[in-house]
Enzyme design. Structure first.
Site, short mmCIF file in Angstrom:
data_model
loop_
_atom_site.label_atom_id
_atom_site.label_comp_id
_atom_site.label_asym_id
_atom_site.label_seq_id
_atom_site.Cartn_x
_atom_site.Cartn_y
_atom_site.Cartn_z
N VAL A 7 2.22 -20.63 27.41
CA VAL A 7 3.03 -19.94 26.20
C VAL A 7 2.93 -19.59 25.15
O VAL A 7 2.09 -20.02 24.36
CB VAL A 7 4.68 -21.46 25.97
N ALA A 62 0.36 -19.68 20.59
CA ALA A 62 0.43 -19.98 22.10
C ALA A 62 0.01 -21.31 21.92
O ALA A 62 -0.52 -21.58 21.06
CB ALA A 62 -0.37 -18.70 23.12
N LYS A 63 0.15 -21.84 23.41
CA LYS A 63 -0.17 -22.99 23.51
C LYS A 63 -0.40 -23.46 24.73
O LYS A 63 0.14 -22.74 25.44
CB LYS A 63 0.35 -23.57 23.20
N GLY A 64 -1.36 -24.00 25.25
CA GLY A 64 -1.32 -24.16 26.72
C GLY A 64 -2.22 -25.84 27.27
O GLY A 64 -2.31 -26.55 26.58
#
Ligand code: NAD
Length: 425
Positions: free
Chosen positions: A68, A113-115
């Site tokens: 995201v 962002a992050k995943g």
């Protein structure tokens, strides 16, 4: 004093709801206009991927992962990758939004962002973990890149996982290593000196600054750390070296407590040998819930989200909480702690040391030039100290908590990027 709106009857908020609630509190303080509020309170891109991995026994398992991007207005987006069985899209969205604010708080030229992948990596072999990482990297490669979105380690991922991500991304482009596509990678592949312990070191600087500002004497202060992984164990060792008495630490299996102070190097060795702090001989066993409520001066949540809630906030004894973890305190708990005069050094500042040194690593990668560990430490010290002074000034100016002050600083910066770039077309 600005009153931060009281708790209302409602179903338990999701982590992203919490992130948006925190955003709205700060947006109210600065009177952010409705258009900007709508733009900044959603994530720009949300990618869900379902992908197969062949296991060692020949069976196939299908995993779900996410990447995201909350904002790319200030620059490429930046944020870690988490491997955990409880990862959800909602959680990844909240963490992505917090990354935007975190980068802005310390003035990095990044969005957030992050995943994550829904997986328990502890039950996978190294081969399975590598296959999962390479396939996940391939699935999210429509988003990541050294000038677009740069992953890093988070819970249960490490330099080796970053090395596989780097190699996978590079193999798709002919094979020559593209080091700036990830940070937190091994030194050999262009990692930065000081990156591994950067989050804990940055958190320690944040604690030093807050103690100076609020008149808490650090040597002799009693410290409790929840979570004894990368971030938590580094803070514990650095505070131990600064003369603090670390009286309690924990990991996912439970906690240990010794009011005289734990021998932290010995606890580290015990953890290395047994994989847990539990069972350390010179201490009493406590649960993770009991640990948070131990008598101490400084409490450092360094594990997972939503650990300090309205249920335990009234019983927390610490004078200062430094959030090494992301999102450990719910807004309801925040209000209780604020009313009780407990100082909360917020996650988006307190754990920004990791992304700050990741930024240094990215800059070194783009320039193919390495800095010494001393240079990294000095630059980290400067950025963290400057950011604290700025947050503290905002908190005095608006008479708000350090969390709201940090968010105000971050939101104003990201809103300015968004406004000046304008709306396309
Ligand atoms: P890690 O996997 O190295 O360590 C996590 C630790 O928490 C482990 O010791 C684990 O046993 C413990 N833990 C898990 N569940 C627990 C529970 N219920 N109670 C007590 N302990 C528990 O992860 P990390 O990288 O140290 O990350 C910890 C926190 O710091 C996360 O919130 C992460 O998002 C945040 N953070 C990490 C970095 C980084 O650079 N590593 C940067 C910013 C923020």
């Amino acid at each position: 004093m600005v009153v931060e709106s009281p708790a209302q009857e409602r179903p338990a908020p999701s982590l992203f709801d919490i992130a948006v609630e925190q955003f709205n509190i700060a947006a109210d303080v600065v009177g952010l206009d409705d258009d900007m509020r709508r733009m900044l309170s959603v994530c720009k891109r949300e990618l869900t991927v379902n992908f197969p991995v062949e296991m060692d026994d020949g069976t196939v398992q299908v995993f779900t992962g996410y990447r995201v991007q909350h904002s790319i207005a200030p620059g490429p987006s930046k944020g870690g990758i988490r491997y955990h069985p409880d990862v959800t899209l909602d959680e990844v969205k909240a963490l992505a939004m917090w990354m935007t604010w975190k980068c802005a708080v310390v003035g990095l030229p990044y969005g957030g962002a992050k995943g994550g992948v829904r997986v328990n990596p502890k039950v996978l072999s190294q081969n399975e973990l590598q296959n999962l990482t390479r396939r996940y990297t391939t699935e999210i490669s429509v988003l990541i890149g050294p000038h677009s979105d740069i992953p890093a380690p988070d819970v249960n991922t490490n330099p080796q996982v970053m090395a596989w991500m780097l190699d996978t991304y590079s193999m798709h482009r002919g094979g020559v290593a593209i080091p700036a596509v990830v940070t937190g990678k091994p030194l050999l592949l262009g990692g930065s000196a000081g990156r591994l312990e950067a989050t804990g070191r940055g958190c320690t600087i944040a604690i030093q600054e807050a103690c100076k500002a609020y008149g808490i004497t650090l040597p002799g202060a009693r410290v409790v750390v929840q979570g004894f992984g990368n971030a938590g164990s580094t803070v514990a060792i650095l505070l131990h070296q600064l003369g603090c008495r670390v009286v309690g630490v924990s990991d996912s299996r439970g906690g240990i407590y010794n009011p005289q102070g734990l021998d932290i190097p010995a606890v580290l060795e015990h953890k290395r040998q047994t994989k847990s702090v539990v069972g350390f001989p010179e201490a009493d066993q406590v649960t993770n819930q009991e640990l948070l409520e131990l008598d101490c001066d400084i409490l450092i949540p360094a594990a997972l989200e939503e650990q300090i809630t309205e249920a335990n906030a009234p019983r927390i004894k610490a004078r200062l909480i430094a959030e090494a973890a992301n999102g450990p305190t719910t807004p309801d708990a925040d209000r209780i702690l604020n009313d009780r005069g407990v100082i909360v050094v917020p996650d988006i500042y307190a754990n920004a040391g990791g992304v700050t040194v990741s930024y240094f690593e990215w800059v070194q990668g783009l320039q193919a030039f390495t800095w010494t560990e001393q240079e990294v430490h000095e630059r980290l010290q400067r950025l963290m100290s400057e950011a604290f002074a700025a947050i503290h000034a905002v908190s005095e100016q608006y008479r708000v908590s350090l969390r709201t002050a940090a968010l105000v600083r971050a939101i104003l910066r990201v809103a300015e990027f968004t406004r000046v770039r304008g709306i396309y077309p």
